[in-house]
Design a protein around this motif. Sequence first.
Motif, PDB file in Angstrom:
ATOM      1  N   SER A 193       0.829  -1.210   0.000  1.00  0.00           N
ATOM      2  CA  SER A 193       0.000   0.000   0.000  1.00  0.00           C
ATOM      3  C   SER A 193       0.861   1.256   0.000  1.00  0.00           C
ATOM      4  N   LEU A 194       1.934   1.227   0.790  1.00  0.00           N
ATOM      5  CA  LEU A 194       2.829   2.387   0.835  1.00  0.00           C
ATOM      6  C   LEU A 194       3.548   2.580  -0.497  1.00  0.00           C
ATOM      7  N   PHE A 195       3.900   1.455  -1.137  1.00  0.00           N
ATOM      8  CA  PHE A 195       4.552   1.563  -2.444  1.00  0.00           C
ATOM      9  C   PHE A 195       3.605   2.193  -3.469  1.00  0.00           C
ATOM     10  N   LEU A 196       2.364   1.711  -3.510  1.00  0.00           N
ATOM     11  CA  LEU A 196       1.385   2.283  -4.444  1.00  0.00           C
ATOM     12  C   LEU A 196       1.101   3.748  -4.108  1.00  0.00           C
ATOM     13  N   ALA A 248       2.117  17.973 -11.484  1.00  0.00           N
ATOM     14  CA  ALA A 248       1.843  19.312 -10.960  1.00  0.00           C
ATOM     15  C   ALA A 248       2.999  20.268 -11.223  1.00  0.00           C
ATOM     16  N   LYS A 249       4.237  19.768 -11.183  1.00  0.00           N
ATOM     17  CA  LYS A 249       5.390  20.636 -11.425  1.00  0.00           C
ATOM     18  C   LYS A 249       5.497  21.072 -12.883  1.00  0.00           C
ATOM     19  N   LEU A 273      -4.541  16.963  -1.838  1.00  0.00           N
ATOM     20  CA  LEU A 273      -5.696  16.178  -1.389  1.00  0.00           C
ATOM     21  C   LEU A 273      -5.370  14.688  -1.374  1.00  0.00           C
ATOM     22  N   ALA A 274      -4.674  14.221  -2.409  1.00  0.00           N
ATOM     23  CA  ALA A 274      -4.297  12.811  -2.442  1.00  0.00           C
ATOM     24  C   ALA A 274      -3.364  12.473  -1.293  1.00  0.00           C
ATOM     25  N   THR A 277       4.023  10.454  -6.356  1.00  0.00           N
ATOM     26  CA  THR A 277       5.149  10.901  -7.191  1.00  0.00           C
ATOM     27  C   THR A 277       4.682  11.280  -8.581  1.00  0.00           C
ATOM     28  N   THR A 278       3.762  10.482  -9.136  1.00  0.00           N
ATOM     29  CA  THR A 278       3.224  10.791 -10.462  1.00  0.00           C
ATOM     30  C   THR A 278       2.448  12.095 -10.453  1.00  0.00           C
ATOM     31  N   LEU A 279       1.610  12.263  -9.440  1.00  0.00           N
ATOM     32  CA  LEU A 279       0.844  13.508  -9.342  1.00  0.00           C
ATOM     33  C   LEU A 279       1.754  14.712  -9.120  1.00  0.00           C
TER      34      LEU A 279
END
Length: 368
Positions: free
Chosen positions: A46-49, A61-62, A75-76, A55-57
């Motif tokens: 779960s922590l990996f996902l 965003a950057k 929010l995520a 990281t993708t979000l």
Amino acid sequence: MRLLLLFALFAAVFAQEATTESKGFYGIFMDGVMFLGIAGAAIAGSLFLRQLALTTLGATAKKTENKLDDLLHVLATQVLHYSTCVCAGFVISSKLYYLGFTIDAAAVGALAVTLAFNSVAALEIGLQFFCENMAIGKKKGVQNALYDFLKLARLLLYGGSILFALDNMGLHIASLLGVVGIGGMAVAMGAKDMISDILAAMSLFLDQPFEVGDLISTSGTTGHVEEIGLRSTRVRSLNGELHIFCNSAIAKSKINNLTHSERQNRSIDIGVSCDTGDEQVKALPGILADAVAGIEKCEVDQVYLRELGMYALVFELRYSVLSNSSADARAVVGQINQAVNERLKKENISMPYPTSVVIKKHGDAPPQ
């Protein structure tokens, strides 16, 4: 702190379950090792996902200047808190290595409560972002209404999450829901006016017919909006009186927002003596229009003989104030009255006043 509470909860529940089934020390130990091993693997997954998604979000965003991408990342991060991953791991472990109803119900209930808590926190962050960055949230008086709605949403979400957690922990909440439903109906009937005002506030919030500081006219009152609340709206009239309107009453009434109008249509009655000559009466519309033609922020629309009164010939002067300011409107009225008074005196046209004629017949006794 939340993680420590979760581990303490599951340790207590596991100990109770093991004691209830009267397993030996070796059996309890092996069950604990298997359960925690599966839970640890599930938590790690779960922590990996979670890290992959965040990281993708964050990378997306950057790359963009859109603030909504940053909001989505925040929010995520809040919803997918570490506590959520831990609870999800325990739920997966309780399903794959079933140790009893109590542990399974506790895992699901803990996940429900954790998600609800994190969702409320995310909702507050989103609403704060909405108030600070979106156009409607920057309007005066809207922030207070938004935070009032947030309080209601928080209560509803917490209440729903508690019921959901109790249901998933195996408690029969049907009777509780029945009691809550009957109590809710009684409260709704007793507080129908308050509920109507709250729904009207939502309508005013979404439609935005006015905001704090606007000059409005509603229900026979003209004034500036001082506050927009969840139940009432406060309007300070032009003479300084504070009028408090229920939101439901404002939503049902006609609202004229003078702040957003470029001009104000007004009229004024001007009376002259009934003895005024016919030629002067015919010329008066032009005389009156010419008298006020030079007034700043005033545009004459029409002048006509409106009424043959008991003591006066009443002319109506219709004009427009080229401003949405109430102070400008009052100033124009004063200048019109002054200009009309000076012009009528110049034209030797008398202003009306009540008169009475006493006819005395020959032979009547004098009045006592």
